[in-house]
Design a protein around this motif. Structure first.
Motif: not given
Length: 497
Positions: A176-177, A434, A438
């Motif tokens: 994930c970012e 998220y 995303e």
């Protein structure tokens, strides 16, 4: 999916719209997500997972939109009460009588707006009431209720971490970012390597309470085959249904894995036989002792178990905060686990313990569906670790993992709602952290049909309270001196010292 209305009136008692209630105003729940399923049909999710979705027509959507704190219940009843507001002929009155009950929690009726995130905020009290009563939380909590819950209360791993108790590692289980493109497990493996814990590499690893097994699976992505070669990875879990998923993911990732169905407070492992123990978000599940003020003052326990806890406190010379409260919680199981760690770790062995907790005062209960967990008192844990002989370090989880501080992530309440909305259409949606980009990638064409989405800074307590999660880093003295080289890709790189 069942049609609405979902249950009989005996299960959900409607709120009487009379007297002082009529003068109160209505506010929509702040985290409410609305999905426009069709041109004339909207869906929202009640707070209680056991209730089906609430379906609305255009009039019902207008009723929900009118709950902005400006109109009284009497005004809303006059405007919407007699009209059909749902596709199954439910009237506005039907919804007004139910939406403010804790099982639905779509709105709040009162004289002033509910706000804030403290324990005294009205929304939090409402959510707590849902957890305690409508999810059938244990009526009387005993010192053994957590063990009973993990032995008997969890019959299947399906949906447990999506619905019952979502963890930090579960929210961050995929790249994930927020973690610079890595998953929680990858970042943890990278951190352990930076700490020097793979130099030399551990021969035997024990992961306690591994959930579904994502941590080992993702750690394997960061570690090379050479780094994993001849390493024995042992899962130890009180919840038998989780062991199958743990072994399956670990085997697919290339680990030589074994599983033990056991209690970490009494490790069925030989003395001085383990190199590394990872306990990720389990300490709050271990056995608590509920003391009375009289027991703490006198040093005499009300029963054998309480006396054992008091004797342990005396033996460790723990400094307990005074004055004693009328009721106090002591993390007996977590302390006992530390003692077991000292026994099973080899000289030079290490342990990483991660859980939410406090540095002073007495632990508070944290109520979840079906069970209650307890904050970990880390000053007691650190004192015990030093008393045993460990070298210890301590920090907040965001510091350990260097989490990207400015990342905006979707509200977890919204993620829960989206999962239900997507499942109602036969689609899968994973509850996790998220970013906006995303979420767009995950939802695709469904995203424009959803209103009410909002984001938090990942370190904002309103998201998940990451600063409340601590990392206790332990090393048992007496290991061999580390070699002056590092292994990478099968090659050894020697230092000049």
């Amino acid at each position: 999916m069942s049609d609405f209305p979902p249950t009989s009136p005996s299960t959900i008692q409607p709120q009487a719209l009379e007297g002082a209630v009529l003068q109160q105003r209505a506010w929509r729940m702040p985290d409410l997500i609305v999905y426009q399923y069709g041109p004339e049909e909207w869906w929202v999710t009640p707070l209680d997972e056991d209730l089906p979705l609430v379906k609305l027509n255009r009039m019902g959507a207008s009723l929900l939109g009118a709950m902005d704190g400006r109109s009284s219940i009497q005004t809303l009843l006059a405007q919407f009460g007699k009209w059909v507001c749902g596709p199954h002929q439910e009237t506005g009155r039907y919804f007004l009588e139910r939406w403010a009950t804790p099982r639905y929690s779509l709105c709040y009726y009162g004289d002033e707006a509910p706000s804030g995130h403290s324990v005294n905020a009205k929304w939090d009290l409402l959510l707590q009431k849902v957890r305690e009563q409508w999810h059938e939380n244990v009526a009387e909590e005993t010192d053994e209720h957590l063990t009973d819950f993990h032995h008997k209360g969890i019959q299947s791993h399906h949906g447990h971490f999506e619905i019952v108790e979502t963890t930090v590692s579960h929210l961050l289980r995929e790249p994930c970012e927020a973690l610079n493109g890595l998953s929680y497990g990858q970042l943890l493996a990278k951190t352990l390597r930076q700490l020097g814990w793979w130099n030399p590499k551990p021969n035997r690893i024990v992961e306690v309470g591994a959930g579904l097994g994502y941590l080992s699976h993702e750690m394997a992505k960061e570690l090379t085959p050479v780094e994993r070669r001849n390493v024995e990875y042992i899962f130890l879990d009180l919840t038998r249904p989780f062991l199958h998923s743990q072994l399956d993911l670990a085997t697919k990732a290339g680990w030589n894995a074994l599983a033990l169905n056991a209690n970490a407070e009494f490790l069925p492992i030989a003395d001085a036989s383990v190199d590394l123990v990872i306990d990720n978000e389990n300490l709050a599940d271990m056995t608590p002792t509920h003391f009375s003020k009289e027991e703490l003052d006198s040093g005499k326990g009300a029963n054998e178990e309480h006396q054992r806890s008091l004797d342990l406190i005396h033996k460790l010379r723990l400094n307990l905060d005074k004055p004693y409260p009328d009721e106090a919680i002591f993390n007996y199981g977590a302390i006992q686990f530390l003692i077991e760690l000292w026994r099973v770790l080899r000289p030079g062995g290490r342990a990483l313990l991660i859980e939410f907790g406090i540095d002073s005062g007495w632990p508070d209960p944290v109520r979840l569906p079906g069970h209650t967990e307890y904050e970990v008192q880390y000053s007691h844990m650190r004192h015990t670790a030093k008393w045993l002989g460990f070298n210890e370090q301590y920090c907040a989880l965001p510091q350990l993992l260097s989490i990207k501080r400015d990342t905006q992530v979707l509200c977890t309440g919204a993620a829960y709602a989206l999962r239900r909305l997507q499942e109602a259409e036969g689609k899968k949606f994973a509850v996790r952290a998220y970013t906006e980009s995303e979420l767009k990638q995950s939802l695709g064409d469904a995203l424009p049909k959803i209103t009410g989405l909002h984001y938090h800074n990942i370190l904002d307590p309103a998201w998940f309270g990451l600063w409340d999660f601590k990392a206790l880093i332990l090393e048992k003295p007496g290991g061999f001196k580390r070699p002056a080289y590092q292994e990478s890709g099968g090659f050894r790189w020697y230092s000049q010292r």
